[in-house]
Design a protein around this motif. Structure first.
Motif, PDB file in Angstrom:
ATOM      1  N   ASN A  51       0.852  -1.199   0.000  1.00  0.00           N
ATOM      2  CA  ASN A  51       0.000   0.000   0.000  1.00  0.00           C
ATOM      3  C   ASN A  51       0.884   1.244   0.000  1.00  0.00           C
ATOM      4  O   ASN A  51       2.105   1.147   0.161  1.00  0.00           O
ATOM      5  CB  ASN A  51      -0.945   0.001   1.218  1.00  0.00           C
ATOM      6  N   GLY A  52       0.258   2.401  -0.144  1.00  0.00           N
ATOM      7  CA  GLY A  52       1.018   3.651  -0.241  1.00  0.00           C
ATOM      8  C   GLY A  52       1.718   4.035   1.052  1.00  0.00           C
ATOM      9  O   GLY A  52       2.855   4.504   1.037  1.00  0.00           O
ATOM     10  N   LEU A  53       1.034   3.848   2.173  1.00  0.00           N
ATOM     11  CA  LEU A  53       1.638   4.200   3.457  1.00  0.00           C
ATOM     12  C   LEU A  53       2.929   3.417   3.676  1.00  0.00           C
ATOM     13  O   LEU A  53       3.949   3.987   4.071  1.00  0.00           O
ATOM     14  CB  LEU A  53       0.642   3.940   4.600  1.00  0.00           C
ATOM     15  N   TYR A 111      -2.649  14.938   3.365  1.00  0.00           N
ATOM     16  CA  TYR A 111      -3.418  13.773   3.771  1.00  0.00           C
ATOM     17  C   TYR A 111      -2.684  13.130   4.938  1.00  0.00           C
ATOM     18  O   TYR A 111      -1.457  13.129   4.987  1.00  0.00           O
ATOM     19  CB  TYR A 111      -3.535  12.798   2.586  1.00  0.00           C
ATOM     20  N   ALA A 167      -1.904  10.217   5.873  1.00  0.00           N
ATOM     21  CA  ALA A 167      -0.962   9.091   5.685  1.00  0.00           C
ATOM     22  C   ALA A 167       0.483   9.571   5.589  1.00  0.00           C
ATOM     23  O   ALA A 167       1.397   8.898   6.081  1.00  0.00           O
ATOM     24  CB  ALA A 167      -1.346   8.290   4.446  1.00  0.00           C
ATOM     25  N   THR A 168       0.716  10.709   4.948  1.00  0.00           N
ATOM     26  CA  THR A 168       2.080  11.234   4.840  1.00  0.00           C
ATOM     27  C   THR A 168       2.647  11.488   6.232  1.00  0.00           C
ATOM     28  O   THR A 168       3.795  11.147   6.531  1.00  0.00           O
ATOM     29  CB  THR A 168       2.092  12.570   4.051  1.00  0.00           C
ATOM     30  N   VAL A 186       3.849  16.581  -1.252  1.00  0.00           N
ATOM     31  CA  VAL A 186       2.668  15.773  -1.589  1.00  0.00           C
ATOM     32  C   VAL A 186       1.963  16.460  -2.759  1.00  0.00           C
ATOM     33  O   VAL A 186       1.576  17.624  -2.632  1.00  0.00           O
ATOM     34  CB  VAL A 186       1.702  15.691  -0.387  1.00  0.00           C
ATOM     35  N   ASP A 219       5.364  12.204  -2.154  1.00  0.00           N
ATOM     36  CA  ASP A 219       4.159  11.403  -1.981  1.00  0.00           C
ATOM     37  C   ASP A 219       3.336  11.612  -3.252  1.00  0.00           C
ATOM     38  O   ASP A 219       2.691  12.640  -3.420  1.00  0.00           O
ATOM     39  CB  ASP A 219       3.395  11.854  -0.739  1.00  0.00           C
ATOM     40  N   ALA A 260       0.831   9.714  -4.390  1.00  0.00           N
ATOM     41  CA  ALA A 260      -0.383   8.892  -4.366  1.00  0.00           C
ATOM     42  C   ALA A 260      -1.520   9.502  -5.193  1.00  0.00           C
ATOM     43  O   ALA A 260      -2.365   8.785  -5.725  1.00  0.00           O
ATOM     44  CB  ALA A 260      -0.839   8.679  -2.926  1.00  0.00           C
ATOM     45  N   GLN A 261      -1.537  10.836  -5.308  1.00  0.00           N
ATOM     46  CA  GLN A 261      -2.621  11.490  -6.053  1.00  0.00           C
ATOM     47  C   GLN A 261      -2.133  12.043  -7.390  1.00  0.00           C
ATOM     48  O   GLN A 261      -2.886  12.718  -8.086  1.00  0.00           O
ATOM     49  CB  GLN A 261      -3.243  12.603  -5.194  1.00  0.00           C
ATOM     50  N   SER A 301       0.413   5.272  -4.176  1.00  0.00           N
ATOM     51  CA  SER A 301      -0.617   4.325  -3.746  1.00  0.00           C
ATOM     52  C   SER A 301      -1.493   3.951  -4.935  1.00  0.00           C
ATOM     53  O   SER A 301      -1.760   4.784  -5.798  1.00  0.00           O
ATOM     54  CB  SER A 301      -1.481   4.986  -2.672  1.00  0.00           C
ATOM     55  N   LYS A 348      -7.678   5.897  -6.365  1.00  0.00           N
ATOM     56  CA  LYS A 348      -6.632   6.734  -6.969  1.00  0.00           C
ATOM     57  C   LYS A 348      -6.764   6.709  -8.501  1.00  0.00           C
ATOM     58  O   LYS A 348      -7.470   5.864  -9.050  1.00  0.00           O
ATOM     59  CB  LYS A 348      -5.249   6.227  -6.572  1.00  0.00           C
TER      60      LYS A 348
HETATM   61  C1  PLP Z   1      -4.009   7.456  -0.558  1.00  0.00           C
HETATM   62  C2  PLP Z   1      -2.882   8.263  -0.067  1.00  0.00           C
HETATM   63  C3  PLP Z   1      -1.863   7.721   0.723  1.00  0.00           C
HETATM   64  C4  PLP Z   1      -1.916   6.352   1.323  1.00  0.00           C
HETATM   65  O1  PLP Z   1      -2.078   5.317   0.465  1.00  0.00           O
HETATM   66  P1  PLP Z   1      -2.656   3.913   0.985  1.00  0.00           P
HETATM   67  O2  PLP Z   1      -2.436   3.012  -0.174  1.00  0.00           O
HETATM   68  O3  PLP Z   1      -4.090   4.120   1.329  1.00  0.00           O
HETATM   69  O4  PLP Z   1      -1.834   3.516   2.177  1.00  0.00           O
HETATM   70  C5  PLP Z   1      -0.800   8.530   1.069  1.00  0.00           C
HETATM   71  N1  PLP Z   1      -0.731   9.804   0.680  1.00  0.00           N
HETATM   72  C6  PLP Z   1      -1.691  10.371  -0.071  1.00  0.00           C
HETATM   73  C7  PLP Z   1      -1.543  11.785  -0.484  1.00  0.00           C
HETATM   74  C8  PLP Z   1      -2.814   9.631  -0.449  1.00  0.00           C
HETATM   75  O5  PLP Z   1      -3.769  10.213  -1.180  1.00  0.00           O
END
Ligand code: PLP
Length: 370
Positions: A59-61, A86, A88-89, A131, A157, A159-160, A181, A186
């Motif tokens: 996963n992204g985290l 977000y 998670a960062t 991010v 980061d 992820a987006q 992620s 996403k």
């Molecule tokens: C979704 C997301 C994450 C975490 O990803 P996961 O796969 O849900 O762990 C981290 N940072 C950002 C900016 C996100 O949008």
């Protein structure tokens, strides 16, 4: 008309036959974790992201945590991150024992403000985590220059930001080692949890690949106290199908954003996303801002339009981060964004009629309230 915030219907339909075939092949092969599908995806995603290496993770985290770990960031270190990121960062930074140090975003881009970075640097600062929020690339030219000047590491980061570019360079290819992620919502989404790290550094890539698999140097020989964050073969097989659609899907998101911009131009009381001249956003989220956010959200709900808030509580005000000792008023820009932001529907297959309907409802609300 009813417009959901998100629908997987059209995207799923486009990949249905290929995905079912890929699943059947995976099912018959009976190889479940870290095999040919993961390898193929790592090669394809590295190419897509214009980096020499990609390491699939669960996963992204986890990707963010492993990136921090292989850079040796931990106890006693400080990491700079946007105050509106977000959560998670921020979680990744505290997970390795480091301290998240919040830097306010630029009120136009919603991304970490490069002009405010240097004031937050102390002798303990080890890294910056830009991010690319909502699919909008951070100002990577300024961020990389500051990192270089102060000898800081950079972990993006992404992820987006799948496929976004700043000054023509793909996000997720600037930092020392970066993470993304493939959570289902996403831009590139698996059918469950999945993520990856990307880097141009062969040594960091090799270390990251060990950490994701218990820290094994080779099977049963443990070099690090690692973790289990392996990418499933099944998810990799399905991601391999979807990755081929990303160019088309990104263009579709950008078209939807353009339709919104046209339809919502000059609506009183509504702030539209900023177009940075060097940034090519992939419009993960189309976020508007208004002082009457909660009322607008209710109005849209009553008129059949789904919306979400990204994000209602900034990290420094989260219960989990009370130990940092912040209170309301400490990061006024992040707090203002949390109080005024509203994300409108964006999904593959969304029609111009649907975009116009949403925009009509937003306009109707604003004209009544103005
Ligand atoms: C979704 C997301 C994450 C975490 O990803 P996961 O796969 O849900 O762990 C981290 N940072 C950002 C900016 C996100 O949008």
């Amino acid at each position: 008309m009813k417009v959901p915030y998100l629908s997987f219907d059209a995207a799923n339909e486009q990949v249905r036959a290929e995905s079912l075939a890929a699943f059947e092949q995976f099912f018959d092969k009976k190889w479940f974790v870290l095999g040919q599908e993961v390898k193929a995806f790592e090669v394809a995603y590295a190419e897509y992201n214009q980096t020499t290496h990609c390491i699939g993770v669960a996963n992204g985290l986890d990707g963010l945590i492993i990136a921090l770990r292989v850079l040796g960031i931990g106890e006693g270190d400080e990491v700079l991150v946007a105050s509106n990121s977000y959560i998670a960062t921020v979680v990744s930074i505290s997970d390795v024992g480091a301290k998240p140090v919040f830097v306010e975003p630029d009120e136009r881009t919603y991304n970490i403000d490069p002009e405010k970075l240097e004031a937050a640097i102390t002798p303990k600062t080890k890294a910056i985590m830009p991010v690319h929020l909502y699919g909008q690339p951070c100002e990577m030219d300024k961020i990389m220059a500051i990192a270089q000047k102060h000898n800081l590491r950079v972990i993006e980061d992404n992820a987006q930001g799948h496929g976004a570019t700043f000054d023509g360079q793909v996000t997720g290819s600037f930092g020392d080692i970066n993470a993304t992620s493939f959570y289902p919502t996403k831009n590139l989404g698996a059918l469950g949890d999945a993520g990856a790290m990307t880097t141009n550094d062969a040594a960091l890539a090799a270390e990251a690949a060990k950490v994701r698999n218990y820290g094994f140097e080779k099977r049963y020989y443990c070099k690090y106290k690692g973790m289990n964050s392996r990418l499933d073969e099944c998810q990799a097989a399905l991601l391999n199908v979807k990755l081929k659609y990303m160019a088309t899907w990104t263009a579709e998101r950008q078209q939807i954003a353009k339709w919104y911009r046209t339809a919502l131009a000059d609506v009183p009381g509504i702030i539209l996303p900023y177009n940075h001249p060097k940034a090519n956003s992939v419009n993960h989220i189309f976020l508007i801002r208004t002082e009457q956010r909660d009322q607008l959200q209710s109005y849209l709900r009553e008129h059949g339009v789904g919306t979400l808030i990204h994000y209602p509580v900034p990290p420094h005000l989260q219960e989990a981060y009370q130990d940092l000792g912040y209170q309301k008023g400490d990061f006024p820009i992040a707090e203002k964004l949390a109080d005024t932001s509203l994300s409108l529907p964006v999904f593959i297959g969304m029609t111009r009629e649907q975009v116009n309907y949403v925009a009509e409802q937003v306009k109707a609300f604003c004209l009544v309230r103005a």
